[in-house]
Scaffold this motif. Structure first.
Motif, PDB file in Angstrom:
ATOM      1  N   ARG A   1       0.828  -1.200   0.000  1.00 35.43           N
ATOM      2  CA  ARG A   1       0.000   0.000   0.000  1.00 35.43           C
ATOM      3  C   ARG A   1       0.866   1.255   0.000  1.00 35.43           C
ATOM      4  O   ARG A   1       0.571   2.235  -0.684  1.00 35.43           O
ATOM      5  CB  ARG A   1      -0.937   0.002   1.201  1.00 35.43           C
ATOM      6  CG  ARG A   1      -1.992  -1.084   1.140  1.00 35.43           C
ATOM      7  CD  ARG A   1      -2.929  -1.047   2.332  1.00 35.43           C
ATOM      8  NE  ARG A   1      -3.676   0.202   2.392  1.00 35.43           N
ATOM      9  CZ  ARG A   1      -4.740   0.384   3.148  1.00 35.43           C
ATOM     10  NH1 ARG A   1      -5.182  -0.610   3.903  1.00 35.43           N
ATOM     11  NH2 ARG A   1      -5.372   1.531   3.168  1.00 35.43           N
ATOM     12  N   ALA A   2       1.935   1.245   0.782  1.00 36.23           N
ATOM     13  CA  ALA A   2       2.800   2.422   0.840  1.00 36.23           C
ATOM     14  C   ALA A   2       3.467   2.688  -0.509  1.00 36.23           C
ATOM     15  O   ALA A   2       3.582   3.833  -0.952  1.00 36.23           O
ATOM     16  CB  ALA A   2       3.853   2.240   1.931  1.00 36.23           C
ATOM     17  N   GLU A   3       3.888   1.631  -1.177  1.00 34.99           N
ATOM     18  CA  GLU A   3       4.558   1.783  -2.465  1.00 34.99           C
ATOM     19  C   GLU A   3       3.612   2.304  -3.535  1.00 34.99           C
ATOM     20  O   GLU A   3       4.021   3.001  -4.463  1.00 34.99           O
ATOM     21  CB  GLU A   3       5.158   0.444  -2.900  1.00 34.99           C
ATOM     22  CG  GLU A   3       6.374   0.032  -2.073  1.00 34.99           C
ATOM     23  CD  GLU A   3       6.808  -1.392  -2.341  1.00 34.99           C
ATOM     24  OE1 GLU A   3       6.175  -2.038  -3.205  1.00 34.99           O
ATOM     25  OE2 GLU A   3       7.764  -1.852  -1.697  1.00 34.99           O
TER      26      GLU A   3
ATOM     27  N   PRO B   1      -0.980   6.507   4.025  1.00 36.32           N
ATOM     28  CA  PRO B   1       0.287   6.859   4.682  1.00 36.32           C
ATOM     29  C   PRO B   1       1.475   6.263   3.940  1.00 36.32           C
ATOM     30  O   PRO B   1       1.402   5.137   3.421  1.00 36.32           O
ATOM     31  CB  PRO B   1       0.144   6.235   6.079  1.00 36.32           C
ATOM     32  CG  PRO B   1      -1.326   6.090   6.287  1.00 36.32           C
ATOM     33  CD  PRO B   1      -1.899   5.807   4.945  1.00 36.32           C
ATOM     34  N   LEU B   2       2.562   7.008   3.888  1.00 40.33           N
ATOM     35  CA  LEU B   2       3.749   6.545   3.178  1.00 40.33           C
ATOM     36  C   LEU B   2       4.668   5.725   4.076  1.00 40.33           C
ATOM     37  O   LEU B   2       5.662   5.177   3.620  1.00 40.33           O
ATOM     38  CB  LEU B   2       4.512   7.754   2.616  1.00 40.33           C
ATOM     39  CG  LEU B   2       3.708   8.637   1.650  1.00 40.33           C
ATOM     40  CD1 LEU B   2       4.548   9.816   1.202  1.00 40.33           C
ATOM     41  CD2 LEU B   2       3.227   7.824   0.455  1.00 40.33           C
ATOM     42  N   GLY B   3       4.346   5.638   5.346  1.00 42.64           N
ATOM     43  CA  GLY B   3       5.142   4.878   6.297  1.00 42.64           C
ATOM     44  C   GLY B   3       4.629   5.136   7.699  1.00 42.64           C
ATOM     45  O   GLY B   3       3.722   5.945   7.906  1.00 42.64           O
ATOM     46  N   ARG B   4       5.185   4.454   8.659  1.00 42.35           N
ATOM     47  CA  ARG B   4       4.790   4.688  10.042  1.00 42.35           C
ATOM     48  C   ARG B   4       5.214   6.091  10.473  1.00 42.35           C
ATOM     49  O   ARG B   4       6.285   6.563  10.101  1.00 42.35           O
ATOM     50  CB  ARG B   4       5.407   3.633  10.960  1.00 42.35           C
ATOM     51  CG  ARG B   4       4.820   2.233  10.743  1.00 42.35           C
ATOM     52  CD  ARG B   4       5.410   1.242  11.719  1.00 42.35           C
ATOM     53  NE  ARG B   4       4.871  -0.107  11.520  1.00 42.35           N
ATOM     54  CZ  ARG B   4       3.827  -0.600  12.182  1.00 42.35           C
ATOM     55  NH1 ARG B   4       3.219   0.150  13.086  1.00 42.35           N
ATOM     56  NH2 ARG B   4       3.409  -1.826  11.955  1.00 42.35           N
TER      57      ARG B   4
ATOM     58  N   ALA C   1     -15.595   6.642  -2.538  1.00 42.85           N
ATOM     59  CA  ALA C   1     -15.410   6.166  -1.163  1.00 42.85           C
ATOM     60  C   ALA C   1     -14.696   4.826  -1.228  1.00 42.85           C
ATOM     61  O   ALA C   1     -15.317   3.767  -1.332  1.00 42.85           O
ATOM     62  CB  ALA C   1     -16.758   6.029  -0.466  1.00 42.85           C
ATOM     63  N   ASP C   2     -13.380   4.881  -1.194  1.00 43.38           N
ATOM     64  CA  ASP C   2     -12.537   3.688  -1.347  1.00 43.38           C
ATOM     65  C   ASP C   2     -11.437   3.755  -0.292  1.00 43.38           C
ATOM     66  O   ASP C   2     -10.454   4.472  -0.458  1.00 43.38           O
ATOM     67  CB  ASP C   2     -11.954   3.659  -2.761  1.00 43.38           C
ATOM     68  CG  ASP C   2     -11.064   2.453  -3.010  1.00 43.38           C
ATOM     69  OD1 ASP C   2     -11.024   1.548  -2.151  1.00 43.38           O
ATOM     70  OD2 ASP C   2     -10.403   2.421  -4.063  1.00 43.38           O
ATOM     71  N   SER C   3     -11.598   3.017   0.787  1.00 46.29           N
ATOM     72  CA  SER C   3     -10.650   3.102   1.897  1.00 46.29           C
ATOM     73  C   SER C   3      -9.273   2.561   1.530  1.00 46.29           C
ATOM     74  O   SER C   3      -8.273   2.939   2.153  1.00 46.29           O
ATOM     75  CB  SER C   3     -11.197   2.347   3.112  1.00 46.29           C
ATOM     76  OG  SER C   3     -11.446   0.995   2.781  1.00 46.29           O
ATOM     77  N   ASP C   4      -9.200   1.676   0.541  1.00 50.28           N
ATOM     78  CA  ASP C   4      -7.904   1.149   0.109  1.00 50.28           C
ATOM     79  C   ASP C   4      -7.256   2.000  -0.972  1.00 50.28           C
ATOM     80  O   ASP C   4      -6.036   2.064  -1.068  1.00 50.28           O
ATOM     81  CB  ASP C   4      -8.049  -0.289  -0.397  1.00 50.28           C
ATOM     82  CG  ASP C   4      -8.271  -1.272   0.736  1.00 50.28           C
ATOM     83  OD1 ASP C   4      -7.750  -1.024   1.838  1.00 50.28           O
ATOM     84  OD2 ASP C   4      -8.972  -2.272   0.531  1.00 50.28           O
ATOM     85  N   GLY C   5      -8.059   2.626  -1.812  1.00 45.34           N
ATOM     86  CA  GLY C   5      -7.530   3.523  -2.830  1.00 45.34           C
ATOM     87  C   GLY C   5      -7.186   2.873  -4.154  1.00 45.34           C
ATOM     88  O   GLY C   5      -6.905   3.571  -5.131  1.00 45.34           O
ATOM     89  N   GLU C   6      -7.229   1.549  -4.221  1.00 44.24           N
ATOM     90  CA  GLU C   6      -6.783   0.875  -5.441  1.00 44.24           C
ATOM     91  C   GLU C   6      -7.746   1.101  -6.603  1.00 44.24           C
ATOM     92  O   GLU C   6      -7.322   1.328  -7.741  1.00 44.24           O
ATOM     93  CB  GLU C   6      -6.605  -0.622  -5.182  1.00 44.24           C
ATOM     94  CG  GLU C   6      -5.943  -1.343  -6.337  1.00 44.24           C
ATOM     95  CD  GLU C   6      -5.552  -2.770  -6.009  1.00 44.24           C
ATOM     96  OE1 GLU C   6      -5.195  -3.509  -6.944  1.00 44.24           O
ATOM     97  OE2 GLU C   6      -5.626  -3.158  -4.825  1.00 44.24           O
TER      98      GLU C   6
END
Length: 391
Positions: free
Chosen positions: A43-45, A52-55, A237-242
């Motif tokens: 997901r970050a990639e 989020p791009l990282g923690r 409305a897409d919580s994953d974004g894909e």
């Protein structure tokens, strides 16, 4: 005379070089879950707009580093104690251990369920928790706790900001494309509530599926999904974004896409160029080797809020800091052009919201013209009369 003067200068130089005496050590606990899917590498990639791009731990590190000299001048040494466990139960054990050792302030980088459990189980303890990554409205509502402070903006604040912008532009008719997950439903429901609040019209909610199956073309093809009805905006409305990433420039008509792609509401964006933001983004980039995003900013702001308490009260004991941070006099410069403060009815940090694409910030909410009787920042999110938070 010259020799005496040289001795005095040497002594003064030594005093100037000598580090300030540290009178107190203030340790801030930092709690996170191993295996948190919000930070999966895949997901970050992909770098979806709201992903989020990282923690966000490096946001807290950035704050500690920039506060090194002000803290030393105040006679305080700030430290972070990072704890990662595989379960909420194990984190609770760590909180008990750390509290016994004197740690009273914690940043929570946890999903909503874990944050709720930690807050409920520690309700009667002398600690203060700062939520830096869970935007779920229920944490500020039915599941609120008196010692759980929210630095990251709620989903309600984000959707109100987006609705204000659409209303100001007079793009009032909105088609909602909704994913199948529970988080997608919450996403769509919250936008629908904000749309009603600001006079927008949701013309229809159409379900989509993330699939390449040709038999599902009516539900996995952005062009087909956005045809037929007349509307100004497509909200995804897409919580994953894909799925959302494939909607811009694929709609049946030339229309704005918003929500999980196109135009999104965020706490922070690397392209924000005002109020000292570029300097903060550069400091974070130096530490984390990647751009700063919303949860990174929230972790940074959580540490800054705690130190603001130290500066304003001149104390490090828990009772004094707790009273100040939860009291009416707390204020914080968050590098977004307005003074932030915690709402007493649900402990949410009131703050501006940035409306951004992948590459730039389009606007900052509250949008001009949207007014509140006491604080215009409270046009974003759940206001006191609507709150169901009961401490």
């Amino acid at each position: 005379m010259r020799r005496a003067l040289a001795v005095l200068v040497s002594v003064a130089w030594l005093f100037w070089l000598a580090p300030a005496t540290v009178a107190a050590e203030l340790t801030i606990g930092y709690l996170e879950l191993g295996g948190d899917r919000r930070y999966s590498a895949a997901r970050a990639e992909a770098r979806y707009l709201l992903q989020p791009l990282g923690r966000p731990y490096h946001g807290a590190v950035t704050a500690v580093r920039e506060l090194k000299f002000p803290a030393a001048a105040a006679g305080v040494e700030l430290k972070l104690a990072r704890v990662r466990e595989r379960s909420t139960a194990a984190l609770l054990e760590q909180v008990t251990r750390m509290q016994a050792a004197g740690t009273r302030l914690f940043l929570l980088d946890l999903p909503a369920d874990a944050a709720t459990t930690i807050a409920r189980q520690t309700r009667d303890q002398d600690i203060l928790l700062f939520n830096v990554s869970a935007d779920d409205d229920r944490l500020r509502g039915a599941d609120c706790q008196p010692h759980l402070m929210h630095v990251v903006p709620s989903l309600a604040m984000q959707m109100d900001a987006l609705a204000q912008y659409l209303a100001q532009r007079k793009w009032r008719d909105v088609l909602v494309l909704q994913g199948p997950g529970e988080a997608d439903v919450r996403f769509a429901d919250r936008f629908a509530a904000s749309a009603r609040k600001y006079g927008l019209d949701v013309v229809e909610r159409r379900p989509f599926v993330l699939s390449n199956d040709p038999r599902e073309r009516d539900r996995n093809n952005a062009t087909l999904l956005t045809g037929q009805d007349d509307h100004d905006v497509v909200f995804v409305a897409d919580s994953d974004g894909e799925f959302a990433r494939g909607v811009p420039y694929a709609t049946a008509k030339p229309q704005l896409v918003a929500g999980a792609a196109g135009l999104g509401a965020v706490a922070w964006h690397w392209s924000w160029e005002r109020h000292g933001a570029p300097q903060l983004s550069k400091r974070f980039l130096k530490v984390a080797k990647r751009p700063m995003d919303s949860v990174d900013w929230a972790a940074w702001a959580g540490v800054k809020a705690i130190f603001a308490g130290v500066q304003q009260t001149g104390a490090t004991d828990f009772a004094t800091l707790d009273a100040y941070l939860r009291g009416p006099d707390f204020e914080l410069d968050v590098f977004k052009g307005a003074v932030a403060s915690f709402r007493p009815w649900n402990n949410q940090l009131r703050q501006p919201i940035l409306l951004a694409s992948d590459i730039w910030v389009v606007a900052r909410a509250p949008i001009d013209g949207f007014l509140h009787r006491t604080n215009n920042l409270d046009t974003l999110g759940i206001d006191k009369p609507e709150s169901d938070c009961k401490f």
